[in-house]
Design a protein around this motif. Sequence first.
Motif, PDB file in Angstrom:
ATOM      1  N   THR A 172       8.602   1.356   0.933  1.00  9.93           N
ATOM      2  CA  THR A 172       8.645   0.510  -0.254  1.00  9.93           C
ATOM      3  C   THR A 172       7.122   0.584  -0.530  1.00  9.93           C
ATOM      4  O   THR A 172       6.355   0.631   0.473  1.00  9.93           O
ATOM      5  N   ASP A 173       6.694  -0.191  -1.482  1.00  9.46           N
ATOM      6  CA  ASP A 173       5.311  -0.607  -1.742  1.00  9.46           C
ATOM      7  C   ASP A 173       4.905  -1.693  -0.483  1.00  9.46           C
ATOM      8  O   ASP A 173       3.669  -1.481  -0.350  1.00  9.46           O
ATOM      9  N   GLU A 174       5.768  -2.347  -0.205  1.00  6.16           N
ATOM     10  CA  GLU A 174       5.260  -3.513   0.709  1.00  6.16           C
ATOM     11  C   GLU A 174       5.089  -2.993   2.108  1.00  6.16           C
ATOM     12  O   GLU A 174       4.283  -3.430   3.079  1.00  6.16           O
ATOM     13  N   ASP A 175       5.646  -1.931   2.698  1.00 10.90           N
ATOM     14  CA  ASP A 175       5.768  -1.308   4.056  1.00 10.90           C
ATOM     15  C   ASP A 175       5.154   0.264   4.037  1.00 10.90           C
ATOM     16  O   ASP A 175       5.622   0.757   5.039  1.00 10.90           O
ATOM     17  N   PHE A 176       4.293   0.326   3.170  1.00  7.86           N
ATOM     18  CA  PHE A 176       3.506   1.831   3.348  1.00  7.86           C
ATOM     19  C   PHE A 176       2.739   2.096   4.530  1.00  7.86           C
ATOM     20  O   PHE A 176       2.450   3.120   4.997  1.00  7.86           O
ATOM     21  N   CYS A 177       2.393   1.038   5.280  1.00  9.49           N
ATOM     22  CA  CYS A 177       1.717   1.008   6.444  1.00  9.49           C
ATOM     23  C   CYS A 177       2.688   0.824   7.805  1.00  9.49           C
ATOM     24  O   CYS A 177       2.079   0.387   8.706  1.00  9.49           O
ATOM     25  N   TYR A 178       3.896   0.922   7.576  1.00  6.81           N
ATOM     26  CA  TYR A 178       5.001   0.536   8.666  1.00  6.81           C
ATOM     27  C   TYR A 178       4.652   1.372   9.910  1.00  6.81           C
ATOM     28  O   TYR A 178       4.579   2.739   9.880  1.00  6.81           O
ATOM     29  N   LYS A 179       4.529   0.672  10.983  1.00  6.10           N
ATOM     30  CA  LYS A 179       4.237   1.474  12.285  1.00  6.10           C
ATOM     31  C   LYS A 179       3.043   2.179  12.619  1.00  6.10           C
ATOM     32  O   LYS A 179       2.666   3.080  13.170  1.00  6.10           O
ATOM     33  N   LYS A 180       2.158   1.893  11.487  1.00  6.28           N
ATOM     34  CA  LYS A 180       0.796   2.545  11.467  1.00  6.28           C
ATOM     35  C   LYS A 180      -0.252   1.274  11.551  1.00  6.28           C
ATOM     36  O   LYS A 180      -0.154   0.002  11.044  1.00  6.28           O
ATOM     37  N   GLN A 181      -1.481   1.621  12.035  1.00  4.06           N
ATOM     38  CA  GLN A 181      -2.615   0.561  11.938  1.00  4.06           C
ATOM     39  C   GLN A 181      -3.467   0.849  10.686  1.00  4.06           C
ATOM     40  O   GLN A 181      -4.084   2.161  10.570  1.00  4.06           O
ATOM     41  N   CYS A 182      -3.412  -0.054   9.789  1.00  9.98           N
ATOM     42  CA  CYS A 182      -4.073   0.213   8.634  1.00  9.98           C
ATOM     43  C   CYS A 182      -5.001  -1.043   8.425  1.00  9.98           C
ATOM     44  O   CYS A 182      -4.964  -2.011   9.049  1.00  9.98           O
ATOM     45  N   PRO A 183      -6.377  -0.905   7.410  1.00 10.36           N
ATOM     46  CA  PRO A 183      -7.282  -1.862   7.244  1.00 10.36           C
ATOM     47  C   PRO A 183      -6.429  -3.226   6.775  1.00 10.36           C
ATOM     48  O   PRO A 183      -5.510  -3.111   5.753  1.00 10.36           O
ATOM     49  N   GLU A 184      -6.925  -4.380   7.212  1.00 12.46           N
ATOM     50  CA  GLU A 184      -6.350  -5.733   6.761  1.00 12.46           C
ATOM     51  C   GLU A 184      -6.968  -6.026   5.474  1.00 12.46           C
ATOM     52  O   GLU A 184      -8.191  -5.785   5.128  1.00 12.46           O
ATOM     53  N   TYR A 185      -6.049  -6.723   4.673  1.00  8.38           N
ATOM     54  CA  TYR A 185      -6.505  -6.877   3.151  1.00  8.38           C
ATOM     55  C   TYR A 185      -5.709  -8.032   2.777  1.00  8.38           C
ATOM     56  O   TYR A 185      -4.525  -8.551   3.323  1.00  8.38           O
ATOM     57  N   ARG A 186      -6.006  -8.726   1.719  1.00  4.25           N
ATOM     58  CA  ARG A 186      -5.215 -10.047   1.073  1.00  4.25           C
ATOM     59  C   ARG A 186      -5.285  -9.449  -0.469  1.00  4.25           C
ATOM     60  O   ARG A 186      -6.063  -9.408  -1.046  1.00  4.25           O
ATOM     61  N   GLN A 187      -4.031  -9.529  -0.689  1.00  4.98           N
ATOM     62  CA  GLN A 187      -3.615  -9.646  -2.160  1.00  4.98           C
ATOM     63  C   GLN A 187      -3.889 -10.694  -2.923  1.00  4.98           C
ATOM     64  O   GLN A 187      -3.653 -11.734  -2.645  1.00  4.98           O
ATOM     65  N   LEU A 188      -4.873 -10.384  -3.880  1.00  2.00           N
ATOM     66  CA  LEU A 188      -5.391 -11.401  -4.877  1.00  2.00           C
ATOM     67  C   LEU A 188      -4.585 -11.404  -6.154  1.00  2.00           C
ATOM     68  O   LEU A 188      -4.373 -12.847  -6.690  1.00  2.00           O
ATOM     69  N   GLU A 189      -4.010 -10.442  -6.657  1.00  2.00           N
ATOM     70  CA  GLU A 189      -3.285 -10.373  -8.041  1.00  2.00           C
ATOM     71  C   GLU A 189      -2.579  -8.900  -8.089  1.00  2.00           C
ATOM     72  O   GLU A 189      -2.846  -8.189  -7.297  1.00  2.00           O
ATOM     73  N   LYS A 190      -1.332  -9.061  -8.821  1.00  2.43           N
ATOM     74  CA  LYS A 190      -0.519  -7.857  -8.888  1.00  2.43           C
ATOM     75  C   LYS A 190       0.376  -8.076 -10.184  1.00  2.43           C
ATOM     76  O   LYS A 190       0.571  -9.165 -10.430  1.00  2.43           O
ATOM     77  N   ASN A 191       0.338  -6.736 -10.816  1.00  2.00           N
ATOM     78  CA  ASN A 191       1.118  -6.802 -12.091  1.00  2.00           C
ATOM     79  C   ASN A 191       1.763  -5.414 -12.029  1.00  2.00           C
ATOM     80  O   ASN A 191       1.968  -4.811 -10.958  1.00  2.00           O
ATOM     81  N   GLU A 192       2.572  -4.824 -13.022  1.00  9.17           N
ATOM     82  CA  GLU A 192       3.465  -3.803 -13.023  1.00  9.17           C
ATOM     83  C   GLU A 192       2.735  -2.499 -12.891  1.00  9.17           C
ATOM     84  O   GLU A 192       3.329  -1.397 -12.409  1.00  9.17           O
ATOM     85  N   VAL A 193       1.215  -2.596 -12.966  1.00 10.73           N
ATOM     86  CA  VAL A 193       0.696  -1.216 -12.840  1.00 10.73           C
ATOM     87  C   VAL A 193      -0.383  -1.360 -11.726  1.00 10.73           C
ATOM     88  O   VAL A 193      -0.580  -0.205 -11.049  1.00 10.73           O
ATOM     89  N   PHE A 194      -1.112  -2.377 -11.335  1.00  8.13           N
ATOM     90  CA  PHE A 194      -2.010  -2.306 -10.445  1.00  8.13           C
ATOM     91  C   PHE A 194      -2.052  -3.643  -9.662  1.00  8.13           C
ATOM     92  O   PHE A 194      -1.570  -4.554 -10.155  1.00  8.13           O
ATOM     93  N   GLU A 195      -2.829  -3.805  -8.425  1.00  6.51           N
ATOM     94  CA  GLU A 195      -2.952  -4.905  -7.752  1.00  6.51           C
ATOM     95  C   GLU A 195      -4.415  -5.157  -7.364  1.00  6.51           C
ATOM     96  O   GLU A 195      -5.282  -4.040  -7.307  1.00  6.51           O
ATOM     97  N   LYS A 196      -4.597  -6.155  -7.104  1.00  8.99           N
ATOM     98  CA  LYS A 196      -6.224  -6.609  -6.661  1.00  8.99           C
ATOM     99  C   LYS A 196      -6.222  -7.036  -5.294  1.00  8.99           C
ATOM    100  O   LYS A 196      -5.577  -7.833  -4.668  1.00  8.99           O
ATOM    101  N   ARG A 197      -6.832  -6.182  -4.416  1.00 10.03           N
ATOM    102  CA  ARG A 197      -7.062  -6.506  -2.976  1.00 10.03           C
ATOM    103  C   ARG A 197      -8.190  -6.959  -2.402  1.00 10.03           C
ATOM    104  O   ARG A 197      -9.394  -6.257  -2.794  1.00 10.03           O
ATOM    105  N   LEU A 198      -8.532  -7.800  -1.535  1.00 12.94           N
ATOM    106  CA  LEU A 198      -9.698  -8.141  -0.861  1.00 12.94           C
ATOM    107  C   LEU A 198      -9.532  -7.260   0.616  1.00 12.94           C
ATOM    108  O   LEU A 198      -8.479  -7.889   1.513  1.00 12.94           O
TER     109      LEU A 198
END
Length: 265
Positions: free
Chosen positions: A89-115
């Motif tokens: 799913t969109d929320e677990d695309f890094c499942y069992k992998k090491q990915c860069p850390e980020y914080r979600q600042l905003e989200k809508n139906e088309v895009f999201e804003k990440r720090l």
Amino acid sequence: MQAALRILAAQCALPSFGETRKEEEEEEEDKDCVERLQVHRHRAKISSRKAAGRLQLCRLSVKSARMEQMMIKIIALVLVSYWVGQVKTDEDFCYKKQCPEYRQLEKNEVFEKRLYYAAYWTTTKVDGTGSADVMAAHARLKGYFQGHGWATDKNYPVLVNVTERGGPSDYSLSWFVPPGNQISESSDPSVTLELKPEAIFYVMFFHGTPSVELCLQNANILREALVTAVKTFDPHTYIGAGYESYFSILHHNEVWIPATADVIS
């Protein structure tokens, strides 16, 4: 063969016309008829055995074909079950992998804003837009990772960085370096190691086998969405992010567009 036996038997049973047989001659003819019947019966038996053998081979062939079809169906069901279990799913695309850390600042139906927080990345130039150019750049980064004894299948994403300034676009490839690895400079001058500072990106995900063309299409879709949402962004830069091997069946891809300084503040 059965018809020949019937004809031969009939011939042996018919009386001779024109003269009377002597007993010895009749016995000799009877003996000959019996021998000929036995020969034909033997041949008929052999023919029957051959037919039975061919029938058996045919049956085995049919059974083998049916078993093969059944095995194909079973394997297909297993693969489908496996890949359905692997769907992310969109929320677990890094499942069992090491990915860069980020914080979600905003989200809508088309895009999201990440720090995204500061992290190390390896980067190399991509010489062209073809898949072979991207794979060659990826091979250089993979060689760097393997040279340091780092895993190459547990850390993602790989980024295609694109800069458009009116002339030919500049392309480079970056690969995330997970925390905890011993950092050292590259002996390959075509590969650089850099600490990218904290930054904010607008992110949109898309599916399909990743390519420069597909990434550009989705970058334009994201740009239009950002304009509609009255967001300020860098119009000259976009980044394609891939989270699986190029040869994977399933792909979760993303396009990142940097937010400009006034949005960050």
